[in-house]
Design an enzyme around this catalytic site. Structure first.
Site, mmCIF file in Angstrom:
data_model
loop_
_atom_site.group_PDB
_atom_site.id
_atom_site.type_symbol
_atom_site.label_atom_id
_atom_site.label_comp_id
_atom_site.label_asym_id
_atom_site.label_seq_id
_atom_site.Cartn_x
_atom_site.Cartn_y
_atom_site.Cartn_z
ATOM 1 N N SER A 84 3.710 -2.170 10.240
ATOM 2 C CA SER A 84 5.162 -2.211 10.447
ATOM 3 C C SER A 84 5.793 -3.553 10.064
ATOM 4 O O SER A 84 6.731 -4.016 10.719
ATOM 5 C CB SER A 84 5.516 -1.833 11.885
ATOM 6 O OG SER A 84 5.083 -0.507 12.164
ATOM 7 N N LYS A 108 0.155 4.229 -0.198
ATOM 8 C CA LYS A 108 -0.464 5.425 0.391
ATOM 9 C C LYS A 108 -0.209 6.629 -0.541
ATOM 10 O O LYS A 108 -0.142 6.435 -1.753
ATOM 11 C CB LYS A 108 0.054 5.649 1.818
ATOM 12 C CG LYS A 108 -0.106 4.370 2.659
ATOM 13 C CD LYS A 108 0.055 4.566 4.132
ATOM 14 C CE LYS A 108 -0.150 3.233 4.840
ATOM 15 N NZ LYS A 108 -0.093 3.313 6.279
ATOM 16 N N HIS A 117 -9.458 1.068 4.940
ATOM 17 C CA HIS A 117 -8.172 1.270 5.609
ATOM 18 C C HIS A 117 -8.379 2.191 6.810
ATOM 19 O O HIS A 117 -9.203 3.112 6.753
ATOM 20 C CB HIS A 117 -7.149 1.883 4.641
ATOM 21 C CG HIS A 117 -5.769 1.864 5.219
ATOM 22 N ND1 HIS A 117 -5.340 2.819 6.106
ATOM 23 C CD2 HIS A 117 -4.748 0.979 5.081
ATOM 24 C CE1 HIS A 117 -4.092 2.524 6.479
ATOM 25 N NE2 HIS A 117 -3.707 1.413 5.869
ATOM 26 N N GLU A 127 -5.132 -5.008 10.501
ATOM 27 C CA GLU A 127 -4.121 -3.986 10.728
ATOM 28 C C GLU A 127 -4.414 -3.258 12.039
ATOM 29 O O GLU A 127 -5.237 -2.323 12.057
ATOM 30 C CB GLU A 127 -4.127 -2.962 9.586
ATOM 31 C CG GLU A 127 -3.834 -3.549 8.231
ATOM 32 C CD GLU A 127 -3.267 -2.502 7.262
ATOM 33 O OE1 GLU A 127 -2.185 -2.741 6.738
ATOM 34 O OE2 GLU A 127 -3.895 -1.450 7.072
ATOM 35 N N ASN A 163 0.877 -1.171 0.000
ATOM 36 C CA ASN A 163 0.000 0.000 0.000
ATOM 37 C C ASN A 163 0.916 1.224 0.000
ATOM 38 O O ASN A 163 1.508 1.549 1.016
ATOM 39 C CB ASN A 163 -0.893 -0.026 1.247
ATOM 40 C CG ASN A 163 -1.695 1.264 1.411
ATOM 41 O OD1 ASN A 163 -1.755 2.092 0.500
ATOM 42 N ND2 ASN A 163 -2.317 1.437 2.570
ATOM 43 N N GLU A 180 -6.819 4.600 7.916
ATOM 44 C CA GLU A 180 -6.650 6.034 7.638
ATOM 45 C C GLU A 180 -7.918 6.615 7.006
ATOM 46 O O GLU A 180 -8.284 7.765 7.263
ATOM 47 C CB GLU A 180 -5.405 6.253 6.752
ATOM 48 C CG GLU A 180 -4.129 6.057 7.564
ATOM 49 C CD GLU A 180 -2.945 5.505 6.795
ATOM 50 O OE1 GLU A 180 -2.923 5.579 5.566
ATOM 51 O OE2 GLU A 180 -2.026 4.975 7.468
ATOM 52 N N GLY A 213 2.704 2.267 10.773
ATOM 53 C CA GLY A 213 3.644 3.374 10.622
ATOM 54 C C GLY A 213 4.353 3.761 11.915
ATOM 55 O O GLY A 213 4.980 4.806 11.996
#
Ligand code: 13P
Length: 250
Positions: free
Chosen positions: A212, A11, A95, A167, A9, A97, A173
């Site tokens: 991560s 992003k 996701h 996730e 991904n 985010e 991250g």
């Protein structure tokens, strides 16, 4: 037997020049890895570039989001059929985010999941809890709600044409990976939960871990019984690192 799957991904990263270098390197590297499913989910404007570079590659590509609508007056939105026009196989939905920064709730995410499948895209449904939710002991309730919204709208059988990515938000991250045991626990929970409704669908469903993941920890994660690969953020922007992760899934 489930085949491992590794998806990157990107992003909101990349440029025409950077992508050219990265995709060329992945294209070359992936050819040596044999039978493995790998994909990159790139920003919309670069789908055309991905299609041009990867059309003969075993590396697939996809997008990071889509509209729940098929077409119409939805300024700035991108439909599933548009993604198909650019050869996408996959699309991320839900996701964390998107959920946290753009207010996407599980009902909307399920609608996007449905729109993807209606155009023969494979949705990669992202689920996972925040740190606060983990500390409150509600991880399973949170993940259940995220999974159930799709069952409610599309039926449990819809999971036979999808991928799930667990996730944990606190691992994205942050450099803080869930331990293989922590991840396995939730993956097993997801599979058992779906198995209660449809055993075969659950047995065949690929459940990826994301948060991560890097070459240094992917092997350990991917050997857990219910972890069928990974959804890779930062490390997917580095060809050598991403290829190492793909090969550890082999
Ligand atoms: P990182 O691998 O950078 O933690 O990101 C994970 C992720 O969000 C993939 O979708």
């Amino acid at each position: 037997m489930r085949r491992k799957f590794v998806a990157g991904n990107w992003k909101m990263h990349g440029s025409l020049a950077e992508n050219q270098v990265l995709l060329d390197a992945l294209n070359r590297g992936i050819a040596n890895l044999g039978q493995i499913d790998c994909a990159v989910c790139v920003p919309y404007p670069y789908l055309f570039q991905a299609q041009n570079i990867l059309h003969d590659s075993s590396l697939s590509w996809g997008a990071q989001n889509l509209s729940q609508h098929a077409k119409g007056a939805f300024t700035g939105e991108i439909s599933a059929t548009m993604l198909k026009d650019f050869g996408c196989h996959y699309v991320l939905v839900g996701h964390s985010e998107r959920r946290s920064l753009y207010g996407e709730d599980s009902v909307l995410v399920a609608q996007k999941f449905k729109a993807a499948q209606a155009s023969n895209l494979i949705p990669i449904l992202c689920v996972g809890e925040t740190l606060a939710q983990r500390e409150q002991g509600v991880t399973e309730a949170v993940v259940s709600e995220q999974l159930d919204a799709v069952v409610l709208l599309c039926g449990v059988e819809a999971y036979s044409r999808a991928v799930v990515a667990y996730e944990p938000v606190w691992a994205i991250g942050t450099g803080k990976t869930a331990s293989p045991q922590q991840a396995q626990e939730v993956h097993q929970f997801i599979r058992r939960k779906l198995a209660a409704r449809a055993a075969t669908v659950a047995e065949q469903l690929r459940i990826l871990y994301g948060g991560s993941v890097k070459a240094a920890n992917s092997n350990e994660l991917f050997t857990m019984p219910d972890i069928d690969g990974g959804l890779i953020g930062g490390a997917s922007l580095d060809a050598e690192e991403f290829l190492k992760i793909c090969s550890s899934a082999h």
